[in-house]
Design an enzyme around this catalytic site. Structure first.
Site, PDB file in Angstrom:
ATOM      1  N   CYS A 275       0.745  -1.046  -0.092  1.00 29.67           N
ATOM      2  CA  CYS A 275      -0.071   0.127   0.013  1.00 29.67           C
ATOM      3  C   CYS A 275       0.706   1.175  -0.005  1.00 29.67           C
ATOM      4  CB  CYS A 275      -0.873  -0.093   1.150  1.00 29.67           C
ATOM      5  SG  CYS A 275      -1.746  -1.509   1.377  1.00 29.67           S
ATOM      6  N   HIS A 415      -4.014   7.628   5.923  1.00 29.66           N
ATOM      7  CA  HIS A 415      -4.120   6.283   5.483  1.00 29.66           C
ATOM      8  C   HIS A 415      -5.555   5.577   5.465  1.00 29.66           C
ATOM      9  CE1 HIS A 415      -2.797   2.502   3.881  1.00 29.66           C
ATOM     10  NE2 HIS A 415      -2.970   2.014   4.984  1.00 29.66           N
ATOM     11  N   HIS A 451      -9.706   1.336  -1.337  1.00 27.47           N
ATOM     12  CA  HIS A 451      -8.272   1.089  -1.278  1.00 27.47           C
ATOM     13  C   HIS A 451      -7.551   0.766  -2.385  1.00 27.47           C
ATOM     14  CE1 HIS A 451      -4.419   0.758   0.333  1.00 27.47           C
ATOM     15  NE2 HIS A 451      -4.419  -0.031   1.295  1.00 27.47           N
TER      16      HIS A 451
END
Length: 523
Positions: A275, A415, A451
């Site tokens: 990520c 995040h 995401h």
């Protein structure tokens, strides 16, 4: 990944921190003495002394003993024979040239090269243009819906931030479009859009020194569909396999194909850190410019993992939301009802440029990249450290390395993936670092697009630059019942908010918990 990256001098291969004295250490007396007096023999006495070559000389107190500091140095075969002869009673003399001290002229201090953002390109579930994308964010438009690309009726999760309409017309040759994995197509189109947005026309391109222009766009998952299709074809025969299945599955091939298309001969590679991929790429690209190795870099990330094996893999590790009946409400960072993240797909690319280079060509400058830092929790594969030590350390290092006080940071694009553990630990760390700042506002772009894995950092960096440009921070949608201990006064509400951003922080945490922080501000 437990290393730190400074914006001044850095070894990109391992993200290892090097002090500013590294160059003089490498070129100075220690190496010279070792090469002239100790080659092919046991290290000389000076080697083990504080004046010789040691890990602390290279790296200070945080030396790499496992590389340089051990006395268990492998001894050449010839030397072992000489040692045996000496121990057996035979007298032996070895002439060794004494260490030669070499005085080097110090270079005059140079002015720090500054890095600015001059172009942006995106492919997202809610827009294929930075302005359309950000306007939809400001209006709270969700791009999360039922998956249409394949039948997922037997999966417990059937929703994602899927790109429903995507075209490569005018950006990628039709022949390549048929062969490439989507992650590469997203990368190529968003990269070229960033160039167009940055005013890089054909005439400007002809004037560029292409040996000083590079591409550093990564991917967390790579060409999963191309590779999966190749495995299925192999069940019949290798002759049925796509001859491009290997190169088109690798994470670096997108950067390579884009560079070949543009003729850019500068730094070209990819970084894959799940990520955090995009932010690692952005930080390294900026460092290439700061160190004088490039004047212009395309950087960011791309991923397209909404396919059966991608969805199934995340379902198997129980990471995804199962709120299939209400997709637009499924991604809800910091809300007490969150039950996992929602997969997304797409790409984000920034055009970074050295400030004076941008000025000379009359570029439109959106923001300045101030710097960043990298740390690692070194704690657990999926759980954040209970005290948030890695996050806090990373923030503090980023502030120190960038010369920014914590009071100057008044906007954070977090995040915040909508996972039960991650959201709270991140929030607590942010409060610990910035809780005394009444002007600070925090939001999560993932509430609307999900995401995007390796593309998340760059797409949300674009969102952050857009917040700086427009003066508006997008809302946190679906935040209706904050988790215990979450103060809504810190978070942006359900409507967009006007902000006068001084310094913005883009924070990214990898699922295995290395942290990476970026700081950007208006020029």
């Amino acid at each position: 990944m437990g290393s730190k990256a400074e914006k001044s001098v850095q070894c990109n291969a391992g993200g290892t921190e090097f002090p500013r004295s590294l160059i003089s250490s490498v070129c100075g007396s220690s190496i010279q003495g070792l090469m002239s007096s100790c080659l092919a023999f046991e290290p000389c006495a000076d080697y083990y002394s504080s004046k010789g070559l040691s890990s602390s000389d290279f790296f200070g107190d945080n030396g790499f003993a496992f590389l340089f500091g051990s006395r268990n140095v492998p001894v050449p075969r010839r030397q072992r024979r000489m040692n045996r002869a000496a121990h057996s009673g035979g007298a032996m003399a070895v002439a060794v040239q004494p260490t030669i001290e070499v005085a080097l002229k110090k270079k005059p201090p140079t002015k720090q090269r500054r890095v600015v953002v001059t172009g942006m390109g995106v492919e997202t579930p809610i827009g294929h243009d930075p302005d359309v994308f950000y306007n939809n964010l400001l209006e709270g438009v969700s791009g999360i819906s039922e998956i249409e690309a394949f039948d997922c009726a037997h999966y417990p999760t059937r929703i994602a931030g899927e790109i429903k309409s995507f075209s490569t017309d005018g950006w990628v040759a039709p022949k390549l479009s048929k062969r490439m994995d989507k992650f590469m197509l997203y990368m190529l189109t968003s990269g070229k859009k960033a160039l167009a947005d940055g005013g890089i026309t054909e005439d400007v391109m002809d004037e560029l020194d292409k040996t000083r222009c590079g591409v550093l766009i990564g991917s967390a998952m790579g060409g999963m569909k191309v590779f999966n299709d190749a495995i299925e074809a192999l069940r019949i025969s290798y002759k049925k396999m796509n001859p491009f299945c290997v190169p088109f599955a690798t994470t670096n091939m997108g950067s390579a194909m884009l560079a070949m298309d543009l003729g850019w001969m500068g730094p070209n590679y990819s970084i894959s850190t799940a990520c955090a991929t995009s932010n690692f790429c952005i930080l390294n690209a900026a460092n290439h410019i700061i160190r004088g190795e490039a004047d212009m870099m395309l950087c960011g990330g791309s991923d397209a993992a909404i396919i059966p094996i991608g969805l199934g893999g995340f379902v198997a590790c129980r990471a995804l939301s199962q709120r299939n009946s209400d997709p637009t409400k499924a991604s809800c960072p910091w809300d007490i009802s969150r039950d996992g993240f929602v997969m997304g797909e797409g790409a984000g690319v920034l055009l970074l440029e050295e400030l004076e280079h941008a000025k000379r060509r009359g570029a439109n400058i959106y923001a300045e990249f101030l710097g960043g830092s990298i740390t690692c929790d070194a704690y657990h594969m999926t759980e954040p450290h209970p005290e948030g030590t890695g996050i806090i350390l990373c923030i503090e290092k980023a502030l120190a390395q960038s010369g920014v006080s914590r009071e100057d940071v008044n906007y954070i694009n977090a995040h915040a993936t909508s996972t039960p553990a991650g959201d709270v630990k991140e929030y607590q760390a942010l409060v610990r670092c910035f809780g005394q700042n009444p002007e600070l506002r925090v939001n999560s772009t993932k509430s609307m697009i999900g995401h995007l894995l390796g593309a998340a950092g760059a797409v949300e960096a674009v969102a952050t630059v857009q917040a700086i440009r427009t003066g508006w921070a997008h809302p946190n949608i679906n935040l209706e019942n904050p988790d215990e201990g979450v103060d809504m006064n810190l978070l942006v509400g359900p409507k967009k908010e006007r902000l006068d951003i001084k310094v913005a922080l883009v924070k990214f945490v990898w699922v295995w918990w290395p942290q990476l922080i970026h700081l950007i501000c208006p020029l």
